[in-house]
Motif scaffolding. Structure first.
Motif, short mmCIF file in Angstrom:
data_model
loop_
_atom_site.label_atom_id
_atom_site.label_comp_id
_atom_site.label_asym_id
_atom_site.label_seq_id
_atom_site.Cartn_x
_atom_site.Cartn_y
_atom_site.Cartn_z
N LEU A 1 0.84 -1.37 0.03
CA LEU A 1 -0.09 -0.09 -0.08
C LEU A 1 0.77 1.27 0.00
CD1 LEU A 1 -2.84 -1.21 2.68
CD2 LEU A 1 -3.00 -1.07 0.21
N THR A 2 2.17 1.25 0.29
CA THR A 2 2.80 2.49 0.56
C THR A 2 4.13 2.53 -0.55
OG1 THR A 2 4.22 1.34 2.26
CG2 THR A 2 2.43 2.34 2.96
N VAL A 3 4.34 1.49 -1.46
CA VAL A 3 5.56 1.50 -2.34
C VAL A 3 5.11 1.95 -3.66
CG1 VAL A 3 7.41 -0.04 -3.19
CG2 VAL A 3 6.89 -0.20 -0.93
N PRO A 4 5.53 2.96 -4.23
CA PRO A 4 6.63 3.86 -3.66
C PRO A 4 6.10 4.51 -2.80
CG PRO A 4 5.79 4.68 -6.08
CD PRO A 4 5.26 3.30 -5.57
N LEU A 5 6.99 5.28 -1.89
CA LEU A 5 6.76 6.28 -0.99
C LEU A 5 6.27 7.53 -1.64
CD1 LEU A 5 9.25 5.76 1.96
CD2 LEU A 5 6.98 5.43 2.21
N SER A 6 5.07 8.38 -1.02
CA SER A 6 4.83 9.67 -1.55
C SER A 6 5.96 10.65 -0.99
CB SER A 6 3.41 9.91 -1.29
OG SER A 6 3.51 10.10 0.35
N ALA A 7 5.85 11.79 -1.39
CA ALA A 7 6.80 12.75 -0.80
C ALA A 7 6.61 13.17 0.63
CB ALA A 7 6.83 13.86 -1.74
N ARG A 8 5.37 13.25 1.06
CA ARG A 8 4.98 13.54 2.32
C ARG A 8 5.33 12.22 3.15
NH1 ARG A 8 0.61 12.79 6.03
NH2 ARG A 8 -0.54 11.54 4.64
N HIS A 9 4.80 11.01 2.59
CA HIS A 9 5.45 9.82 3.58
C HIS A 9 6.90 9.86 3.67
CE1 HIS A 9 1.25 7.87 2.98
NE2 HIS A 9 1.15 8.88 3.79
N ALA A 10 7.46 10.07 2.57
CA ALA A 10 9.08 10.01 2.54
C ALA A 10 9.64 10.83 3.69
CB ALA A 10 9.72 10.22 1.15
N ILE B 1 15.80 -0.04 4.02
CA ILE B 1 14.36 -0.31 3.37
C ILE B 1 13.60 0.84 2.95
CG2 ILE B 1 12.03 -0.98 4.40
CD1 ILE B 1 13.67 -2.69 6.20
N VAL B 2 13.94 2.00 3.49
CA VAL B 2 13.45 3.21 3.25
C VAL B 2 13.66 3.78 1.90
CG1 VAL B 2 13.15 5.85 3.66
CG2 VAL B 2 12.73 4.20 5.33
N LYS B 3 15.18 3.39 1.46
CA LYS B 3 15.57 3.78 0.19
C LYS B 3 14.90 2.97 -0.98
CE LYS B 3 19.86 4.07 -2.15
NZ LYS B 3 19.77 3.10 -3.30
N ALA B 4 14.90 1.66 -0.62
CA ALA B 4 14.07 0.92 -1.51
C ALA B 4 12.66 1.14 -1.86
CB ALA B 4 14.28 -0.80 -1.24
N MET B 5 11.94 1.66 -0.78
CA MET B 5 10.48 2.13 -0.79
C MET B 5 10.49 3.17 -1.53
SD MET B 5 9.28 1.26 3.20
CE MET B 5 7.65 1.88 2.67
N GLN B 6 11.41 4.20 -1.42
CA GLN B 6 11.46 5.46 -2.07
C GLN B 6 11.55 5.21 -3.53
OE1 GLN B 6 14.32 7.82 0.71
NE2 GLN B 6 13.12 9.24 -0.24
N GLU B 7 12.42 4.17 -4.02
CA GLU B 7 12.63 3.91 -5.31
C GLU B 7 11.55 3.08 -5.79
OE1 GLU B 7 16.60 2.12 -5.08
OE2 GLU B 7 17.55 4.03 -4.91
N GLY B 8 10.83 2.53 -5.30
CA GLY B 8 9.41 1.79 -5.81
C GLY B 8 9.92 0.36 -6.10
N ASP B 9 11.28 -0.12 -5.33
CA ASP B 9 11.63 -1.35 -5.67
C ASP B 9 11.07 -2.29 -4.54
OD1 ASP B 9 13.10 -3.65 -6.00
OD2 ASP B 9 15.25 -2.82 -5.77
N MET B 10 9.72 -2.75 -4.82
CA MET B 10 9.13 -3.60 -3.91
C MET B 10 9.86 -5.01 -3.36
SD MET B 10 6.23 -4.06 -2.13
CE MET B 10 5.15 -5.40 -1.47
N PRO B 11 10.23 -5.60 -4.36
CA PRO B 11 10.95 -7.03 -4.03
C PRO B 11 12.07 -6.80 -3.08
CG PRO B 11 10.57 -7.00 -6.37
CD PRO B 11 10.19 -5.54 -5.85
N HIS B 12 12.88 -5.58 -3.33
CA HIS B 12 13.95 -5.50 -2.64
C HIS B 12 13.58 -4.91 -1.04
CE1 HIS B 12 18.02 -5.09 -1.17
NE2 HIS B 12 17.98 -3.62 -1.48
N ALA B 13 12.56 -4.15 -0.97
CA ALA B 13 12.17 -3.71 0.17
C ALA B 13 11.50 -4.76 1.02
CB ALA B 13 10.97 -2.57 -0.07
N ARG B 14 10.60 -5.42 0.41
CA ARG B 14 9.96 -6.86 1.03
C ARG B 14 11.13 -7.73 1.52
NH1 ARG B 14 8.33 -12.03 0.00
NH2 ARG B 14 6.25 -12.54 0.95
N ALA B 15 12.12 -8.04 0.65
CA ALA B 15 13.34 -8.82 1.35
C ALA B 15 14.11 -8.49 2.55
CB ALA B 15 14.31 -9.02 0.08
N LEU B 16 14.52 -6.87 2.50
CA LEU B 16 14.87 -6.47 3.47
C LEU B 16 14.17 -6.31 4.69
CD1 LEU B 16 16.56 -3.23 1.63
CD2 LEU B 16 17.90 -5.24 2.75
#
Length: 246
Positions: free
Chosen positions: A92-101, A176-191
């Protein structure tokens, strides 16, 4: 201090558990807690009942309230719940919006500052609260409260980390936050799953000392809360009212 409500006492004690200020085996005397908070025993008792509902305290007949040990089954159940909930949150959150980031980066900055100060207790709280922070992004108060309970139970299963270990956890959170900002869901999930699995290995000791001076144990947490209110930090949490409608 203004009138003290049960939800305020509950929230302070939740934070104290996440900060490793209250550990398994601690006896939660109603009288000592009433003295620490300047509250009535009835108010304290209601707060303890609320914590009992979160499975963070229990009653021993003729002995009183205690913070329980977390057994292997409890640890496994907590980790499984975190896997299900937190991977859903990523969807629901990847990629992070500017406000959420911005909100999450602010939390990471707080972690970094606590580690630079060598404040391991506050760092412990912030490292656990990181996962509550991510849950808060979906704007679901009930889910946020559920994650807060899960993280408190996870903290009860493990002793306080060293500063070296805490810095490694902070670095993992930043990744984790970096991966979320980049929209890299598989990497964010793995981390994220790596972090959850790191807490699934069973109980680690908190040490043999269980503080009997509850006022002294809670004092740093109360100080932090009052300081945060005074500084009016971004998106402050109200500790005098529940995030859910009681």
């Amino acid at each position: 201090m203004n009138e003290v409500f049960p939800v305020y006492i509950e929230r302070v004690m939740l934070r104290a558990i996440m900060a490793r200020r209250l550990v398994p085996g601690t006896c939660l005397s109603e009288g000592r807690l009433a003295f620490a908070f300047g509250a009535s025993r009835a108010t304290v008792r209601e707060a303890l009942v609320r914590l009992q509902g979160r499975e963070l305290v229990h009653v021993v007949a003729k002995r009183g309230w205690f913070i329980p040990e977390q057994g292997c089954d409890e640890i496994r159940a907590t980790c499984e719940a975190r896997r299900i909930i937190q991977t859903g949150i990523l969807n629901l959150t990847v990629p992070l919006s500017a406000r959420h980031a911005g909100l999450v980066r602010h939390h990471l900055a707080q972690q970094h500052a606590a580690l630079e100060d060598g404040d391991i207790s506050h760092a412990c709280f912030l490292l656990a609260d990181f996962h509550v922070c991510l849950t808060r992004l979906i704007d679901n108060p009930a889910m946020t409260e559920g994650m807060r309970s899960l993280m408190a139970r996870s903290c009860l299963a493990h002793g306080a980390p060293t500063l070296h270990t805490a810095r490694a956890v902070h670095a993992a959170h930043a990744a984790i936050v970096k991966a979320m900002q980049e929209g890299d869901m598989p990497h964010a999930r793995a981390l994220l799953l790596q972090r959850i699995e790191a807490t699934a290995g069973g109980h680690t000791p908190h040490g043999s000392h269980h503080p009997t001076d509850l006022k002294a144990a809670l004092a740093p947490v109360l100080y932090r809360i009052e300081r945060e209110k005074a500084l009016s930090s971004p998106a402050p949490i109200s500790y005098r009212q529940s995030e859910t409608q009681a």
